[in-house]
Design a protein around this motif. Structure first.
Motif, PDB file in Angstrom:
ATOM      1  N   LEU A 175       0.819  -1.219   0.000  1.00 18.53           N
ATOM      2  CA  LEU A 175       0.000   0.000   0.000  1.00 18.53           C
ATOM      3  C   LEU A 175       0.852   1.266   0.000  1.00 18.53           C
ATOM      4  N   LEU A 176       2.079   1.158   0.475  1.00 16.76           N
ATOM      5  CA  LEU A 176       2.963   2.329   0.504  1.00 16.76           C
ATOM      6  C   LEU A 176       3.665   2.584  -0.833  1.00 16.76           C
ATOM      7  N   LEU A 177       3.526   1.643  -1.757  1.00 19.82           N
ATOM      8  CA  LEU A 177       4.142   1.847  -3.072  1.00 19.82           C
ATOM      9  C   LEU A 177       3.446   2.993  -3.805  1.00 19.82           C
ATOM     10  N   PRO A 178       4.187   3.830  -4.511  1.00 19.37           N
ATOM     11  CA  PRO A 178       3.573   5.022  -5.137  1.00 19.37           C
ATOM     12  C   PRO A 178       2.670   4.705  -6.326  1.00 19.37           C
ATOM     13  N   ASP A 179       2.946   3.627  -7.057  1.00 24.59           N
ATOM     14  CA  ASP A 179       2.192   3.369  -8.283  1.00 24.59           C
ATOM     15  C   ASP A 179       1.298   2.136  -8.185  1.00 24.59           C
ATOM     16  N   VAL A 180       0.812   1.812  -6.975  1.00 23.35           N
ATOM     17  CA  VAL A 180      -0.038   0.639  -6.807  1.00 23.35           C
ATOM     18  C   VAL A 180      -1.412   0.906  -7.418  1.00 23.35           C
ATOM     19  N   SER A 181      -1.947  -0.090  -8.122  1.00 21.81           N
ATOM     20  CA  SER A 181      -3.246   0.073  -8.780  1.00 21.81           C
ATOM     21  C   SER A 181      -4.375  -0.009  -7.750  1.00 21.81           C
ATOM     22  N   GLU A 182      -5.535   0.486  -8.141  1.00 19.82           N
ATOM     23  CA  GLU A 182      -6.690   0.473  -7.245  1.00 19.82           C
ATOM     24  C   GLU A 182      -7.131  -0.953  -6.931  1.00 19.82           C
ATOM     25  N   GLU A 183      -7.028  -1.834  -7.929  1.00 16.37           N
ATOM     26  CA  GLU A 183      -7.434  -3.230  -7.715  1.00 16.37           C
ATOM     27  C   GLU A 183      -6.546  -3.901  -6.664  1.00 16.37           C
ATOM     28  N   ILE A 184      -5.238  -3.725  -6.804  1.00 19.69           N
ATOM     29  CA  ILE A 184      -4.303  -4.320  -5.835  1.00 19.69           C
ATOM     30  C   ILE A 184      -4.479  -3.671  -4.466  1.00 19.69           C
ATOM     31  N   ARG A 185      -4.746  -2.386  -4.477  1.00 20.49           N
ATOM     32  CA  ARG A 185      -4.966  -1.676  -3.213  1.00 20.49           C
ATOM     33  C   ARG A 185      -6.171  -2.252  -2.473  1.00 20.49           C
ATOM     34  N   GLN A 186      -7.260  -2.500  -3.189  1.00 24.19           N
ATOM     35  CA  GLN A 186      -8.458  -3.061  -2.565  1.00 24.19           C
ATOM     36  C   GLN A 186      -8.205  -4.488  -2.066  1.00 24.19           C
ATOM     37  N   GLN A 187      -7.453  -5.263  -2.843  1.00 18.41           N
ATOM     38  CA  GLN A 187      -7.117  -6.624  -2.411  1.00 18.41           C
ATOM     39  C   GLN A 187      -6.289  -6.602  -1.123  1.00 18.41           C
ATOM     40  N   SER A 188      -5.338  -5.682  -1.071  1.00 21.12           N
ATOM     41  CA  SER A 188      -4.492  -5.581   0.120  1.00 21.12           C
ATOM     42  C   SER A 188      -5.299  -5.145   1.332  1.00 21.12           C
ATOM     43  N   LEU A 189      -6.199  -4.192   1.133  1.00 20.35           N
ATOM     44  CA  LEU A 189      -7.042  -3.745   2.245  1.00 20.35           C
ATOM     45  C   LEU A 189      -7.938  -4.876   2.748  1.00 20.35           C
ATOM     46  N   HIS A 190      -8.460  -5.664   1.807  1.00 17.23           N
ATOM     47  CA  HIS A 190      -9.310  -6.793   2.199  1.00 17.23           C
ATOM     48  C   HIS A 190      -8.512  -7.818   3.007  1.00 17.23           C
ATOM     49  N   LEU A 191      -7.304  -8.113   2.557  1.00  9.98           N
ATOM     50  CA  LEU A 191      -6.465  -9.065   3.286  1.00  9.98           C
ATOM     51  C   LEU A 191      -6.048  -8.517   4.650  1.00  9.98           C
ATOM     52  N   LEU A 192      -5.789  -7.225   4.717  1.00 15.02           N
ATOM     53  CA  LEU A 192      -5.463  -6.612   6.010  1.00 15.02           C
ATOM     54  C   LEU A 192      -6.622  -6.764   6.987  1.00 15.02           C
ATOM     55  N   GLN A 193      -7.825  -6.531   6.493  1.00 14.18           N
ATOM     56  CA  GLN A 193      -9.007  -6.673   7.343  1.00 14.18           C
ATOM     57  C   GLN A 193      -9.183  -8.121   7.799  1.00 14.18           C
ATOM     58  N   THR A 194      -9.008  -9.061   6.868  1.00 16.00           N
ATOM     59  CA  THR A 194      -9.172 -10.485   7.198  1.00 16.00           C
ATOM     60  C   THR A 194      -8.155 -10.937   8.238  1.00 16.00           C
TER      61      THR A 194
END
Length: 377
Positions: A175-194
């Protein structure tokens, strides 16, 4: 006049005599009471030691003792107030401490914690006293078990938290990467929540298990089991609806009250319902049945899911054991917690499961004790 003076003298002497006799009698009574009440007399000391909530052992020779109070006899398995020490593994350790305490006369005695063959753990303190050695013994079984449980708790918890913490750190870096896509960002947020939920669930269940294992006993009161199960089903209904699982309750009418701790029993049913719902497929059913049997009230929670493979069934109550892929959210502690709660209620968890045939699924059974007739009356 002389006659009157003599009468007064006799009267005064008589009064003084009566006073002295009365004072002497009172003093004698007071001394008798003091002798009876004072614990500093040999009889008083013996009475105190006989009733003491600690062990007192007076050793007067190699492997022999002159006196052991009831607490020490019960704890160490001694058969008489005086005699020879038994042929037990702890006796050489005691003799070793006696010798060490005599060599260190200026010290405060010798301490040791010892495991007895009866699965008890004791702590003793040995100190010389004239020609004898005094041993003060205390039971430390509960403390030892609590220390073991705490050690295991932190060891297991640290091991199990490595995976979710590693996952969280990885996705935070993404998530701290500057050019992360919205799709990957949402996947990472979902995994963080899980993973965060998994950690919270794991920690809570480990703490619950630790509290259960280190507590001496649970408070048991009359419980309306039917109302309790209805509450558990109501709490689990949203989860079941979300997974398209049918929840139902089959119960005999006029069930007697059971004896237990309401909050803990609610945990049992919530955990069993959670397992049944999580591991079932859309369209499956989870059924709770309550019925009167000779031993008490029989409780059965069964589902029509895929079942548990036979090779996994003996191990599913072990801590952190997972019989299914980790993609299904869980801590691996649910059945461990259920088994421990039921054990504290003098009950036993029985598991059956089928993975082949037309009627697959898992069946969990246990029996709870009912309120005695005299209490109900």
């Amino acid at each position: 006049m002389l006659f009157l003076d003599l009468r007064w003298v006799i009267f005064v002497l008589l009064l003084a005599t009566i006073s002295i006799v009365s004072l002497t009698v009172r003093l004698a009574r007071w001394r008798r009471r003091e002798r009876r009440a004072s614990p500093l007399t040999p009889e008083g000391v013996h009475t105190v030691l006989e009733r003491a909530s600690f062990g007192w052992l007076m050793l007067d020779g190699p492997r022999s003792y002159r006196y052991a109070n009831p607490y020490a006899r019960r704890l160490l398995g001694l058969t008489s107030p005086d005699g020879l020490l038994p042929e037990a593994a702890w006796v050489p350790l005691l003799e070793e401490d006696r010798g060490a305490a005599r060599q260190e006369m200026g010290a405060m005695g010798r301490y040791r914690r010892v495991s007895l063959p009866s699965d008890r753990v004791v702590r003793w303190w040995v100190t010389p006293w004239n020609e004898m050695d005094i041993v003060v013994v205390m039971e430390a079984t509960a403390q030892h078990r609590a220390e073991q449980a705490a050690s295991y708790l932190f060891s297991a918890l640290s091991h199990e938290l490595r995976t979710p913490i590693g996952t969280i750190l990885t996705h935070l870096e993404i998530l701290l990467l500057p050019d992360v896509s919205e799709e990957i960002r949402q996947q990472s947020l979902h995994l963080l929540q899980t993973e965060t939920r998994r950690m919270a669930r794991l920690i809570n269940q480990m703490l619950e298990l630790g509290r259960l294992e280190t507590s001496v006993e649970i408070e048991r009161r009359p419980v309306d089991l039917l109302a309790l199960v209805e509450q558990a089903i109501a709490q689990s209904a949203p989860q079941a609806e979300g997974r398209e699982i049918d929840l139902s309750l089959h119960a005999q009418t006029l069930l007697p009250l059971v004896v237990g701790q309401e909050g803990r029993l609610l945990q049992v049913f919530l955990n069993l319902l959670d397992n049944g719902i999580k591991y079932s497929r859309p369209g499956d059913r989870v059924i709770v049945s309550l019925g009167r049997v000779e031993e008490g009230v029989e409780c059965i929670v069964r589902d029509t899911g895929p079942g548990i493979p036979a090779e996994h069934l003996p191990h599913v109550t072990r801590r952190f054991y997972r019989a299914v892929p980790r993609k299904i959210e869980g801590s691996g502690l649910g059945l461990t917690l259920v088994e421990e709660i039921l054990r504290r209620h003098q009950s036993r968890l029985e598991l059956q499961s089928r993975t082949v045939g037309e009627e697959t699924g898992t069946r969990v059974r246990f029996v709870l004790s009912i309120l005695p007739e005299e209490v109900r009356a």
